[in-house]
Design an enzyme around this catalytic site. Structure first.
Site, mmCIF file in Angstrom:
data_model
loop_
_atom_site.group_PDB
_atom_site.id
_atom_site.type_symbol
_atom_site.label_atom_id
_atom_site.label_comp_id
_atom_site.label_asym_id
_atom_site.label_seq_id
_atom_site.Cartn_x
_atom_site.Cartn_y
_atom_site.Cartn_z
ATOM 1 N N ARG A 1 0.935 -1.140 0.047
ATOM 2 C CA ARG A 1 0.073 -0.016 0.020
ATOM 3 C C ARG A 1 0.658 1.376 -0.013
ATOM 4 O O ARG A 1 1.695 1.275 0.778
ATOM 5 C CB ARG A 1 -0.890 0.092 1.167
ATOM 6 N N HIS B 1 -6.999 0.570 -6.594
ATOM 7 C CA HIS B 1 -7.183 -0.284 -5.517
ATOM 8 C C HIS B 1 -7.951 -1.587 -5.940
ATOM 9 O O HIS B 1 -9.073 -1.784 -5.569
ATOM 10 C CB HIS B 1 -8.215 0.443 -4.518
ATOM 11 N N GLN C 1 -10.150 -3.855 -3.652
ATOM 12 C CA GLN C 1 -11.318 -3.373 -3.476
ATOM 13 C C GLN C 1 -12.308 -3.403 -4.472
ATOM 14 O O GLN C 1 -13.536 -4.175 -4.051
ATOM 15 C CB GLN C 1 -11.271 -1.746 -2.936
ATOM 16 N N ASP D 1 -17.070 7.276 -2.280
ATOM 17 C CA ASP D 1 -15.786 7.153 -1.188
ATOM 18 C C ASP D 1 -15.554 8.414 -0.864
ATOM 19 O O ASP D 1 -16.229 9.368 -1.342
ATOM 20 C CB ASP D 1 -14.774 6.607 -2.135
ATOM 21 N N CYS E 1 -16.403 2.078 0.246
ATOM 22 C CA CYS E 1 -15.380 1.105 0.423
ATOM 23 C C CYS E 1 -14.856 1.220 1.887
ATOM 24 O O CYS E 1 -14.161 0.281 2.404
ATOM 25 C CB CYS E 1 -14.017 1.410 -0.529
ATOM 26 N N ARG F 1 -13.733 -8.507 1.243
ATOM 27 C CA ARG F 1 -12.569 -8.322 1.013
ATOM 28 C C ARG F 1 -11.470 -9.486 1.281
ATOM 29 O O ARG F 1 -10.961 -9.817 0.652
ATOM 30 C CB ARG F 1 -12.137 -6.901 1.782
HETATM 31 N N1 CP Z 1 -11.417 -0.113 2.139
HETATM 32 C C1 CP Z 1 -10.052 -0.138 2.488
HETATM 33 O O1 CP Z 1 -9.206 -0.246 1.628
HETATM 34 O O2 CP Z 1 -9.993 0.231 3.734
HETATM 35 P P1 CP Z 1 -8.756 0.457 4.603
HETATM 36 O O3 CP Z 1 -7.950 1.712 4.288
HETATM 37 O O4 CP Z 1 -9.090 0.510 6.222
HETATM 38 O O5 CP Z 1 -7.738 -0.738 4.392
HETATM 39 N N1 NVA Z 2 -9.929 6.654 -1.725
HETATM 40 C C1 NVA Z 2 -9.586 6.355 -0.475
HETATM 41 C C2 NVA Z 2 -9.687 5.070 -0.401
HETATM 42 C C3 NVA Z 2 -9.641 4.331 0.963
HETATM 43 C C4 NVA Z 2 -9.626 2.801 1.289
HETATM 44 C C5 NVA Z 2 -7.873 6.589 -0.223
HETATM 45 O O1 NVA Z 2 -6.927 6.450 -1.021
HETATM 46 O O2 NVA Z 2 -7.705 7.100 0.947
#
Ligand code: CP
Ligand code: NVA
Length: 307
Positions: free
Chosen positions: A101, A128, A131, A223, A263, A291
């Site tokens: 990440r 992502h 997701q 989102d 999400c 997930r």
């Molecule tokens: N939706 C998602 O990826 O959540 P987190 O940021 O908590 O991992």
């Molecule tokens: N768009 C958001 C998604 C979090 C799961 C971010 O990148 O923070």
């Protein structure tokens, strides 16, 4: 499936269907394949916070008999303490797969290029995929036949939106997107996905008006307006996105009983109201649960252990 899961674009519709079928089996019985990844280790490189992604991968790996190692931003300090290439080359000698990440998508690409082991994109500023796959899997579970159904994404054309576009296109779920000017999803993603959608007899449509995008749809998705790393823009974005809030008034234009998706994490009162996210039609925690099931299927498939 390719060596890595970097984008849903790289998966064929058949591979997605196979992943979903395996997910069904894993979801039915969490002890299924409970030793299949015994002796295997998953490294999780996280440069941003996480609840769902980290926990679902760690628990999923445990349920498959494997082990995981969480590497916080301070530990790896990707690209600062050590180059992405050297991190990839070192970790490949220890572990069997890597979740990353990160901010810049090129870090995911570089890690995958230099790692001998599968790399899974656990969110970048661009996409992502885990997701997007879990989301379409959720819609499939709730609505059964997803072809001829429509999902409307309302808000920022961000990483989650980009992945959903490919997920919808590859599975034949129609998608409407509404975003403010300057916050549209990636242009190349839209163009490529439209070609794929055509092959599936579905469509990807863009609107600037959220009410038009939700008209008669089966699913409404949103989102956060400011993603991780955009915190400084949060106040400005609140003004720009005000008309894009998913609230009861907006939902009244969708099909009666339309699914509500997010999400998570949600900024309640900004992109979505309490009333909507807590309504009986909200499936946000099913998404969160899925997930884990989908990622277990991804891990088994990438590590080639399901035969
Ligand atoms: N939706 C998602 O990826 O959540 P987190 O940021 O908590 O991992
Ligand atoms: N768009 C958001 C998604 C979090 C799961 C971010 O990148 O923070």
């Amino acid at each position: 499936m390719k060596k890595d899961l970097i984008s849903i674009k790289d998966l064929t519709p058949k591979e997605i269907e196979e992943l979903f079928n395996l997910t069904d089996r894993l979801k039915e019985d969490k002890n299924k394949f409970s030793r299949v990844l015994a002796g295997k280790t998953l490294a999780l490189i996280f440069q941003k916070p996480s609840n769902r992604t980290r926990v679902s991968f760690e628990v999923g790996m445990y349920q498959l008999g494997g082990n995981s190692i969480y590497l916080s931003p301070a530990e790896i300090n990707l690209g600062v303490r050590e180059s992405v290439r050297d991190v990839a080359k070192t970790l490949s000698r220890y572990v069997d797969a890597i979740v990353i990440r990160t901010f810049e998508h090129k870090n995911v690409l570089q890690l995958a290029e230099h790692s001998d082991k599968p790399v899974i994109n656990g969110l970048s500023d661009f996409s992502h995929p885990c997701q997007g796959l879990a989301d379409v899997y959720t819609v499939r579970g709730k609505l059964r036949n997803i072809k001829s159904k429509t999902l409307a994404f309302i808000g920022d054309g961000n990483n989650v939106c980009n992945s959903l576009i490919f997920a919808c296109a590859k599975t034949g779920l129609n998608m409407n997107i509404a975003a403010p000017t300057g916050y549209e999803p990636d242009k190349a993603v839209l163009e490529e996905a439209r070609v794929i959608a055509q092959e599936q007899n579905s469509s990807i449509k863009f609107f600037h008006n959220p009410a038009e995008a939700v008209k008669g749809v089966d699913v409404v998705y949103t989102d956060v307006w400011a993603s991780m790393g955009q915190e400084e823009e949060a106040q400005q974005r609140k003004k720009i996105f005000r008309e894009f809030q998913v609230n009861s008034a907006l939902m009244s234009g969708a099909k009666r009983g339309a699914l509500i998706m997010h999400c998570l994490p949600a900024h309640r009162g900004d992109e979505i109201t309490d009333e909507v996210i807590d309504s009986p039609h909200s499936v946000v925690f099913d998404q969160a649960e899925n997930r884990m099931h989908v990622q277990k299927a991804i891990l088994i498939t990438l590590l080639g252990r399901h035969k």
